[in-house]
Design an enzyme around this catalytic site. Structure first.
Site, PDB file in Angstrom:
ATOM      1  N   TYR A 145       0.776  -1.401   0.069  1.00  0.00           N
ATOM      2  CA  TYR A 145       0.005   0.107   0.062  1.00  0.00           C
ATOM      3  C   TYR A 145       0.893   1.358  -0.193  1.00  0.00           C
ATOM      4  CZ  TYR A 145      -4.018  -2.961   1.013  1.00  0.00           C
ATOM      5  OH  TYR A 145      -4.877  -4.121   1.285  1.00  0.00           O
ATOM      6  N   LYS A 195       4.597 -15.221   3.473  1.00  0.00           N
ATOM      7  CA  LYS A 195       4.441 -16.093   2.156  1.00  0.00           C
ATOM      8  C   LYS A 195       5.834 -16.352   1.911  1.00  0.00           C
ATOM      9  CE  LYS A 195       2.374 -18.233  -1.278  1.00  0.00           C
ATOM     10  NZ  LYS A 195       1.724 -19.495  -0.795  1.00  0.00           N
ATOM     11  N   ASP A 227      -2.047 -18.458   2.618  1.00  0.00           N
ATOM     12  CA  ASP A 227      -2.798 -19.224   2.183  1.00  0.00           C
ATOM     13  C   ASP A 227      -3.441 -20.211   3.023  1.00  0.00           C
ATOM     14  OD1 ASP A 227      -0.428 -20.227   1.771  1.00  0.00           O
ATOM     15  OD2 ASP A 227      -0.720 -20.992  -0.051  1.00  0.00           O
ATOM     16  N   ASP A 251      -5.088  -6.850   5.827  1.00  0.00           N
ATOM     17  CA  ASP A 251      -6.427  -6.563   5.370  1.00  0.00           C
ATOM     18  C   ASP A 251      -7.278  -7.607   4.914  1.00  0.00           C
ATOM     19  OD1 ASP A 251      -8.314  -4.777   4.360  1.00  0.00           O
ATOM     20  OD2 ASP A 251      -6.969  -3.940   2.733  1.00  0.00           O
ATOM     21  N   ASP A 255     -10.835  -9.180   7.121  1.00  0.00           N
ATOM     22  CA  ASP A 255     -12.130  -9.213   6.687  1.00  0.00           C
ATOM     23  C   ASP A 255     -12.715 -10.682   6.457  1.00  0.00           C
ATOM     24  OD1 ASP A 255     -11.948  -6.443   6.305  1.00  0.00           O
ATOM     25  OD2 ASP A 255     -12.183  -6.493   4.249  1.00  0.00           O
TER      26      ASP A 255
END
Length: 364
Positions: A145, A195, A227, A251, A255
């Site tokens: 971001y 990751k 994942d 993020d 959610d």
């Protein structure tokens, strides 16, 4: 009981932010009466409301009010139907959210499944029979971001777009310590999500978190690829205590995890940092313009956000607990807004839910 004065910048913003913040403010005013505190609220424009009022999503006056306050109580910004009228970098989300969060590197998102809402969780009852109580600690000022270079340009065959993920050792160390400190006060388990099998940033992330862990021998550290973490949140959410992860992963995972609580309308959040940056508190559900003005939004996330503000910015722990207990009692009594009402049930309005919670507040 020590009386305190707290200066709070109130930024309702867009969509249902206006409605839910009003209920949170109602609760805070009642807390002030019960516990003898003085909350000085200063209202300010942000988002499309600010664009309509003064032409920019984050006016200088709003910035000034926030800097002079002890905490920022935020609703939501955004309206997809209007996005096309502005270039991406001038829209409320990047301008207001990133502007107000500057210097606030730790995003805390608790995910708790209230026993009264077990039927609202989309997972099978046997998966959540032991409850869900997870704290997601998301790094908030680095990664994709914020990394540079960033942008879009013409290229052969069309366009070329680039976003850059960047993290430094100090950035990872400080958010890791937030995660370890939080785990130390809870069940003593921290899961670091990355990751590292693919990304260089994640490889550094895992190395640094592992090094920081040496200062916290009382906390059990584990690692998961993002994942796998996404899968385990659905397969075995009870296995998690505290999750610490980078900006983009946090993020997305927070959610996803919000549905474990029955609705995004149940989840508060806090954005914290060091130095002069004013702590920033917001429900995670966004502006939801499709239900704006209908009086059906769930105000519980905003009310629990107010509780987080009392606890983290003002050390009003008893007051925060009183709010959380009032929410539990209202839900146990069967109060439900449209997002959490069972089939055939009768939902109550945003303001009715706020009033029911306010009426159940008592000074411990």
């Amino acid at each position: 009981m020590e009386s305190k004065t707290a200066r709070i910048a109130v930024l309702p913003g867009d969509g249902i932010g206006v409605e839910v913040v009003a209920e949170g403010r109602k609760v805070l005013e009642r807390v002030g009466q019960l516990f003898g505190h003085s909350f000085e609220f200063q209202d300010a424009h942000v988002g499309w409301a600010a664009i309509d009022a003064v032409g920019t999503a984050l006016p200088e006056e709003t910035v000034r009010i926030c800097r002079e306050s002890d905490a920022i109580y935020f609703g939501a910004v955004g309206d997809p139907a209007r996005d096309a009228s502005l270039p991406p970098r001038e829209r409320p989300e990047p301008v207001a959210l990133l502007g107000l969060r500057k210097g606030l590197y730790a995003n805390l998102r608790p995910v708790i499944l209230n026993p009264a809402l077990a039927a609202s969780c989309p997972l099978r009852p046997e998966i959540v029979k032991d409850g869900v109580d997870i704290l997601i600690v998301r790094e908030l000022t680095g990664g994709l971001y914020y990394g540079q270079p960033k942008g879009r340009e013409e290229a052969q065959g069309g366009h070329r777009a680039v976003d850059t993920m960047i993290y430094t050792t100090p950035e990872i160390e400080r958010i890791a310590r937030v995660g370890f400190e939080a785990a130390r006060k809870r069940k003593g388990r921290l899961c670091s999500v990355d990751k590292a099998n693919i990304l260089a940033c994640s490889q550094l992330w895992r190395e640094v978190v592992t090094q920081v862990a040496k200062d916290y021998p009382d906390v059990a550290l584990s690692h998961l690829y993002v994942d796998n973490c996404a899968m385990q949140l659905i397969r075995n959410p009870g296995s998690f205590d505290v999750i610490v992860t980078e900006n983009t992963f946090g993020d997305i995972l927070s959610d996803e995890a919000s549905m474990l609580a029955g609705s995004m309308g149940m989840l508060p959040s806090a954005c914290l940092g060091d130095g002069d940056a004013t702590p920033f508190y917001e429900p995670i559900h966004g502006s939801a313009p499709d239900i704006m003005g209908k009086g059906i939004a769930n105000p519980i996330a905003a009310i629990l956000t107010a509780a987080m503000m009392l606890r983290h910015s003002f050390q009003m722990h008893s007051e925060a607990t009183a709010i959380e207990r009032a929410v539990e009692e209202a839900l146990a009594a069967g109060a439900r807004t449209a997002d959490i009402v069972p089939p055939g049930g009768a939902p109550i309005s945003t303001s009715e839910m706020g009033s029911l919670i306010t009426d159940r507040l008592v000074a411990a």
